[in-house]
Design a protein around this motif. Sequence first.
Motif, mmCIF file in Angstrom:
data_model
loop_
_atom_site.group_PDB
_atom_site.id
_atom_site.type_symbol
_atom_site.label_atom_id
_atom_site.label_comp_id
_atom_site.label_asym_id
_atom_site.label_seq_id
_atom_site.Cartn_x
_atom_site.Cartn_y
_atom_site.Cartn_z
ATOM 1 N N ARG A 132 41.242 71.706 32.484
ATOM 2 C CA ARG A 132 42.139 72.782 31.477
ATOM 3 C C ARG A 132 40.998 73.457 30.775
ATOM 4 N N ALA A 133 41.115 74.713 30.696
ATOM 5 C CA ALA A 133 40.374 75.742 29.885
ATOM 6 C C ALA A 133 40.797 75.532 28.442
ATOM 7 N N ILE A 134 40.023 75.195 27.561
ATOM 8 C CA ILE A 134 40.376 75.255 26.081
ATOM 9 C C ILE A 134 40.006 76.431 25.399
ATOM 10 N N LEU A 135 38.612 76.543 25.267
ATOM 11 C CA LEU A 135 38.283 77.966 24.348
ATOM 12 C C LEU A 135 37.510 78.835 25.350
ATOM 13 N N PHE A 136 37.403 79.957 25.051
ATOM 14 C CA PHE A 136 36.696 81.102 25.527
ATOM 15 C C PHE A 136 36.163 82.083 24.498
ATOM 16 N N GLN A 137 34.763 82.195 24.517
ATOM 17 C CA GLN A 137 34.251 83.346 23.436
ATOM 18 C C GLN A 137 33.368 84.293 24.230
ATOM 19 N N ALA A 138 33.290 85.188 24.173
ATOM 20 C CA ALA A 138 32.319 86.367 24.897
ATOM 21 C C ALA A 138 31.221 86.229 23.864
#
Length: 471
Positions: free
Chosen positions: A226-232
Motif C-alpha cells: 500500500r502506498a502511504i505518502l508521496f512527495q514531489a
Amino acid sequence: MRAAAVAVLVVALTAGGACAADDEFSTPRPTVPVVTAVTDGSEPADRPGQDRQPADAPRADAREADSDIGGATADAGGTMASTGDEPAVEEPAVGEAGAATDAPESPDPVLPPTTVRPDGDMFAADVTLHALLTLDEPIDMAVAPGDDLVWIAERAGRVSRVDMERGEVVETVLDIGAETEATGEQGLLGIAVTDRWLYANFTDLAGDTRVDAFEREGTGLSGRRRAILFQAQPFSNHNGGDLAIGPDGFLYVAFGDGGSGGDPLDAGQDPTTWLGAVLRIEPTPDAAEPYAVPADNPFAASQDGAGRPEIFLTGVRNPWRLSFDRATGDLWIADVGQDAYEEVTVLLAANGGGLGANLGWRLREGLHRFTGDEPPDHADPVWEYSQDDGCSVTGGYVYRGSAIEDLYGAYVFGDYCTSRLWALQISTGEVEFRELGAEVFGGSLASFGEDAHGELYALSLNGTVARIVPR
C-alpha cells in the motif's frame, strides 16, 4: 559503492549557496534543554505552533532544473515504474489523508521506566569496531518485532534479513531495485518495521519520495502493498528519508528542504509543505485512507490552512537520521549543515518530544544566524561542529546495551567524511563530547543501527556492517 559515486553523495550533502554569517560579538555554546512542559494537567499558555502563520513562500511541487549536483531531472508527479510480476500498488493522491476530524487520539505513550539506570562514564569507554559482513551500500537497519534477525536496507532497493552472529544474509525480504536508482542522494533511504508492516522510504525513478507499506507474513512479506505518502521533489538532493516508530506507536517521517542550496523555496520555515519537516502519522494500510493524523499534531485542527496536519516539527535542512532513546523517549535529530556547521538536537519526551518545535533552518545554521532572526518555538541544537572537522553529520542512537557499561546513556554518532565515532552526554547538566577513537572501515559512515538488545552498529556505504564492541 564506486569512489566517484561516494564523492557525488558527499558533494550533494554539503553543497550550498552563500556562506553562513556567524553571530557577531558572541560565541554561542550548546546548552542542555530543560523540562518546560506543564505537568499538572493544564494546557500550556502557548501551545507550540498554535499561532503560527503560513510563510510567504508558496508550496513548490514543480521540479526545478538547476539541481546542485548537476544533471537533468524529470517532471514532478512521475509515476512509479512497475514490472509485470510486481503486486499492484494502491496509490493515494499527493498529500491524501484521513480528515483531521477522523484522526485518532494519541495512544498512551510507552513510558520509560520510572527509574532509569545511571549513565556510564563515557570518557572511560574503550571501544572498537568489529566487522561482521559486507553488503551493497547498506544504508539503514531495523528490528522486526518477532524476528531474532535484523533487517538491513541497501540503497539499490533491497531489504534483507541478516544473522549478525554468523555475519551472513539469510534471505532477501524485499527488492524494489526496478523502482529506484541509487545515485547522488537518491535510492532506498530508510526503513521501519512493525509487527505487521515493513515501511520503506525511497525515491522513485522520477526522483520523487514515496513511503510504501509492505505486509509481513512469517519471516518475509505477503506480496500485499500500500502506498502511504508521496512527495514531489523539486531538486534531486535533500530527500531526508529516515523513518522511525516512536514510543507513541506513530510513524515519524523525515523530509529534507527539497534541495539545491540555501533552501531557495524557504521550505524549512513554511509549514504548508512537508519539505523541511518531520511528519508524524498513523499508517492505516488496511483502511480506505492510507494514514490518519494524530489529533495533537500542531496543525491537525487547523481550519485556516496555517500548516499541513501531518507535520510534527519544522525547520530542518536534511535530517540524516533521527532516533528515540529507548529508555527516556527523547528524540535525537542530526541535521546536515549548509556551509559551516553540522548539528545535533535533542527534544525531551517530557516536553512533548519536539511537538511543534522549529529547528531553525534556514534562519539558523546550527547556533548561528544564516538568513534571519531566531524563530518562535525554536529548539537550539545540543551540539554543533564546524565543517573544518567533518562534512556531513550522521545521526545515531543513545547506547542502551550491556556490552559497554561505560558508554551507557551516551548518544553515539559520527560524520560521513571522517567516519570517526563520537559521543555526547547531557546527564550531568552540561553538554559533554568525546571522540571515541574508532573509525568505520572503508569510511563513508552512512548510518547506525540498534538491535533488540540496544547494541549499536555502524554502516558504511562502501559496504561494511560493523558492531561497536568493547576493546
